[in-house]
Design a protein around this motif. Structure first.
Motif, mmCIF file in Angstrom:
data_model
loop_
_atom_site.group_PDB
_atom_site.id
_atom_site.type_symbol
_atom_site.label_atom_id
_atom_site.label_comp_id
_atom_site.label_asym_id
_atom_site.label_seq_id
_atom_site.Cartn_x
_atom_site.Cartn_y
_atom_site.Cartn_z
ATOM 1 N N GLY A 86 -9.695 -9.319 1.366
ATOM 2 C CA GLY A 86 -9.777 -7.935 0.995
ATOM 3 C C GLY A 86 -9.858 -7.574 -0.533
ATOM 4 N N SER A 87 -10.192 -6.197 -1.093
ATOM 5 C CA SER A 87 -11.182 -5.359 -2.396
ATOM 6 C C SER A 87 -11.079 -6.652 -3.469
ATOM 7 C CB SER A 87 -10.540 -4.096 -2.078
ATOM 8 O OG SER A 87 -9.247 -3.976 -2.663
ATOM 9 N N LEU A 88 -9.972 -6.794 -3.885
ATOM 10 C CA LEU A 88 -9.135 -7.791 -5.025
ATOM 11 C C LEU A 88 -9.796 -9.009 -4.954
ATOM 12 C CD1 LEU A 88 -5.941 -6.410 -6.103
ATOM 13 C CD2 LEU A 88 -7.948 -6.035 -7.128
ATOM 14 N N ALA A 89 -10.995 -9.702 -3.947
ATOM 15 C CA ALA A 89 -11.017 -10.988 -3.477
ATOM 16 C C ALA A 89 -11.519 -11.643 -4.761
ATOM 17 C CB ALA A 89 -11.816 -11.884 -2.710
ATOM 18 N N GLY A 90 -13.028 -10.552 -5.430
ATOM 19 C CA GLY A 90 -14.601 -10.878 -5.856
ATOM 20 C C GLY A 90 -12.779 -10.622 -7.850
ATOM 21 N N ARG A 91 -12.229 -10.143 -7.730
ATOM 22 C CA ARG A 91 -11.400 -9.900 -9.595
ATOM 23 C C ARG A 91 -10.556 -10.549 -9.818
ATOM 24 N NH1 ARG A 91 -10.554 -4.600 -9.744
ATOM 25 N NH2 ARG A 91 -10.364 -4.097 -7.910
ATOM 26 N N SER A 92 -9.377 -11.266 -8.265
ATOM 27 C CA SER A 92 -8.747 -12.211 -8.699
ATOM 28 C C SER A 92 -8.109 -13.498 -8.921
ATOM 29 C CB SER A 92 -7.156 -11.034 -8.258
ATOM 30 O OG SER A 92 -7.853 -11.373 -6.524
ATOM 31 N N ARG B 122 -9.566 -0.865 -11.560
ATOM 32 C CA ARG B 122 -9.525 -0.187 -10.764
ATOM 33 C C ARG B 122 -7.836 1.500 -10.627
ATOM 34 N NH1 ARG B 122 -13.695 -2.596 -6.274
ATOM 35 N NH2 ARG B 122 -14.883 -3.482 -7.970
ATOM 36 N N LEU B 123 -8.655 2.125 -10.526
ATOM 37 C CA LEU B 123 -7.534 3.548 -10.447
ATOM 38 C C LEU B 123 -6.572 2.971 -9.084
ATOM 39 C CD1 LEU B 123 -9.571 6.755 -10.914
ATOM 40 C CD2 LEU B 123 -8.072 5.889 -12.323
ATOM 41 N N GLU B 124 -7.407 2.014 -8.030
ATOM 42 C CA GLU B 124 -7.038 2.039 -6.603
ATOM 43 C C GLU B 124 -5.844 1.711 -6.727
ATOM 44 O OE1 GLU B 124 -10.664 0.581 -6.145
ATOM 45 O OE2 GLU B 124 -9.762 2.538 -7.008
ATOM 46 N N ASP B 125 -5.831 0.273 -7.798
ATOM 47 C CA ASP B 125 -5.417 -0.893 -8.419
ATOM 48 C C ASP B 125 -3.875 -0.513 -8.799
ATOM 49 O OD1 ASP B 125 -7.241 -2.713 -7.702
ATOM 50 O OD2 ASP B 125 -7.850 -3.064 -10.065
ATOM 51 N N ASN B 126 -3.633 0.511 -9.315
ATOM 52 C CA ASN B 126 -2.327 0.872 -9.779
ATOM 53 C C ASN B 126 -1.501 0.677 -8.015
ATOM 54 O OD1 ASN B 126 -0.491 2.740 -11.617
ATOM 55 N ND2 ASN B 126 -0.083 3.626 -9.364
ATOM 56 N N GLU C 109 1.016 -1.108 0.030
ATOM 57 C CA GLU C 109 0.139 0.116 0.123
ATOM 58 C C GLU C 109 0.660 0.802 -0.035
ATOM 59 O OE1 GLU C 109 -3.053 -0.259 -0.929
ATOM 60 O OE2 GLU C 109 -3.026 -2.225 -1.109
ATOM 61 N N PRO C 110 0.079 2.251 -0.623
ATOM 62 C CA PRO C 110 1.022 3.588 -1.047
ATOM 63 C C PRO C 110 1.495 4.197 0.364
ATOM 64 C CG PRO C 110 -0.667 3.370 -1.648
ATOM 65 C CD PRO C 110 -0.480 2.166 -2.168
ATOM 66 N N ASN C 111 2.127 4.670 0.649
ATOM 67 C CA ASN C 111 2.991 5.588 1.717
ATOM 68 C C ASN C 111 2.610 4.960 3.199
ATOM 69 O OD1 ASN C 111 2.290 7.902 -0.021
ATOM 70 N ND2 ASN C 111 0.003 7.559 0.212
ATOM 71 N N SER C 112 2.496 3.489 3.287
ATOM 72 C CA SER C 112 2.515 2.446 4.303
ATOM 73 C C SER C 112 3.445 1.006 4.390
ATOM 74 C CB SER C 112 1.154 1.956 4.550
ATOM 75 O OG SER C 112 0.919 1.096 4.970
ATOM 76 N N PRO C 113 4.025 0.718 5.277
ATOM 77 C CA PRO C 113 4.965 -0.498 5.473
ATOM 78 C C PRO C 113 3.971 -1.851 5.373
ATOM 79 C CG PRO C 113 4.415 0.189 7.968
ATOM 80 C CD PRO C 113 4.209 1.594 7.341
ATOM 81 N N ILE C 114 2.439 -1.525 5.497
ATOM 82 C CA ILE C 114 1.658 -2.612 5.567
ATOM 83 C C ILE C 114 1.284 -3.384 3.863
ATOM 84 C CG2 ILE C 114 -0.152 -3.500 6.311
ATOM 85 C CD1 ILE C 114 -0.609 -1.568 8.530
ATOM 86 N N GLU C 115 1.791 -4.732 4.483
ATOM 87 C CA GLU C 115 1.210 -4.805 2.457
ATOM 88 C C GLU C 115 -0.456 -5.881 3.246
ATOM 89 O OE1 GLU C 115 4.015 -7.898 1.106
ATOM 90 O OE2 GLU C 115 5.841 -6.580 1.021
ATOM 91 N N SER C 116 -1.030 -5.259 1.910
ATOM 92 C CA SER C 116 -2.578 -6.060 1.862
ATOM 93 C C SER C 116 -2.054 -7.317 1.302
ATOM 94 C CB SER C 116 -3.401 -5.004 1.245
ATOM 95 O OG SER C 116 -3.379 -3.705 1.671
#
Length: 342
Positions: free
Chosen positions: A96-102, A120-124, A75-82
């Motif tokens: 997470g948010s990609l569960a239904g699209r990945s 989606r835009l947030e997938d970048n 995730e941008p601006n964060s050490p955490i990985e989703s």
């Protein structure tokens, strides 16, 4: 009036800065020197537009006796990985948010590539494929680069009236999101110049300069991205730099002399809705929309997109989106730009 080589908007853009710095492009994170089980991807950057389906490659070179595959997104601006997906080779589970699209592609037994649909835009951003095998875990990193356009944005309240959350919401309301530094940097390399400072996704405030001059950070500084660094997200107020990508529908113009409400009704009669600022920029960028007529947009501004500059279309010799600002919705008349899903 501010001249913009990549975009042009007719807002006042004098910006008085006490200091400014040039920021180079960040260096990519280095991968481990040796991989025993995974293959390095031939290309570590995958390019896409909003709405596309993409494949992020990950191939197992040597199959361990027992292993799991984990896909995650930094995730941008964060050490955490989703976490996106975990698979034991037979079954997989999405998160997470990609569960239904990945999903894993699985074109052969050593294929751990990730398929993402309806981008989606947030997938970048940056993704990691990790092979978990006891103490010998390995991973490769790939970047999903969303092609799009960066545009400066200020709302009807005027210049430097948005804190971070206001800027974030303003971009989202116009079918966009706050741009990242990398997106602003690329836009600068393609010619974006804007002398008003704006919020970026990471909470910093920056602006791109091509022609150094006193009112844009100083005439003796080299061209580049000027920065105020991180600012107080609640108290400090600036403009915004928004990012959007391709649209699924089309933007079209309805000619006429309409107030804002009349424009809304005209779009509705065509089975459409009034276009948002981000949709107009996307149509200009990807569909090469070119119109010399100012039209209402959803935020109450009046703008028009120009691909081929000519003398009576704004008077500026550069392609871009021109703006008349925010005219009185009830007393002034223009055409309207509408957006309709395909």
């Amino acid at each position: 009036m501010c001249k913009v080589a990549f975009l042009v908007i007719a807002f006042c853009c004098t910006f008085y800065s006490s200091w400014a710095i040039y920021l180079p492009l960040p260096i990519r994170e280095a991968e481990p020197k040796k991989l025993q089980y995974l293959l390095y991807p031939v290309q570590d950057t995958v390019y896409a537009q909003r709405g596309d389906s993409v494949i992020l490659p990950c191939t197992i070179k040597v199959l361990p006796t027992s292993f799991r595959i984990k896909w995650s997104k930094k995730e941008p601006n964060s050490p955490i990985e989703s976490l996106i997906l975990i698979s034991n080779g037979k079954e997989e589970r999405g998160y997470g948010s990609l569960a239904g699209r990945s999903r894993l592609r699985k074109s052969h037994k050593q294929d751990a590539s990730l398929v993402i649909t309806d981008i989606r835009l947030e997938d970048n951003g940056m993704y990691r494929c990790e092979l978990i095998n006891g103490l010998e875990d390995e991973r490769v990193t790939l970047t999903l680069h969303l092609e799009g356009v960066v545009f400066p944005y200020q709302g009807q309240q005027g210049r430097y009236k948005q804190n971070y959350e206001d800027a974030k919401q303003g971009c989202e309301e116009q079918d966009a999101q706050l741009a990242t530094f990398q997106q602003l940097y690329q836009a600068w390399t393609e010619g974006l110049e804007w002398c008003n400072a704006g919020w970026l996704h990471d909470g910093t405030v920056q602006y791109p300069v091509i022609n150094s001059r006193e009112q844009c950070g100083g005439k003796f500084l080299p061209p580049g991205i000027r920065s105020y660094g991180p600012k107080n997200k609640k108290k400090d107020q600036f403009d915004a730099f928004c990012f959007t990508s391709a649209i699924k529908g089309q933007v079209f113009y309805i000619r006429g002399h309409m107030d804002f409400k009349g424009g809304l009704q005209a779009c509705k009669k065509k089975g459409a809705q009034i276009a948002k600022v981000g949709q107009l920029y996307a149509a200009w960028k990807f569909s090469r929309l070119d119109s010399c007529d100012g039209g209402w947009l959803a935020d109450g501004s009046v703008r028009f997109p120009i691909i081929s500059p000519r003398p009576r279309c704004g008077g500026i010799p550069d392609p871009g989106v021109r703006s008349f600002g925010f005219p009185n919705k009830a007393l002034q008349s223009f055409g309207v730009y509408c957006y309709k899903e395909n």
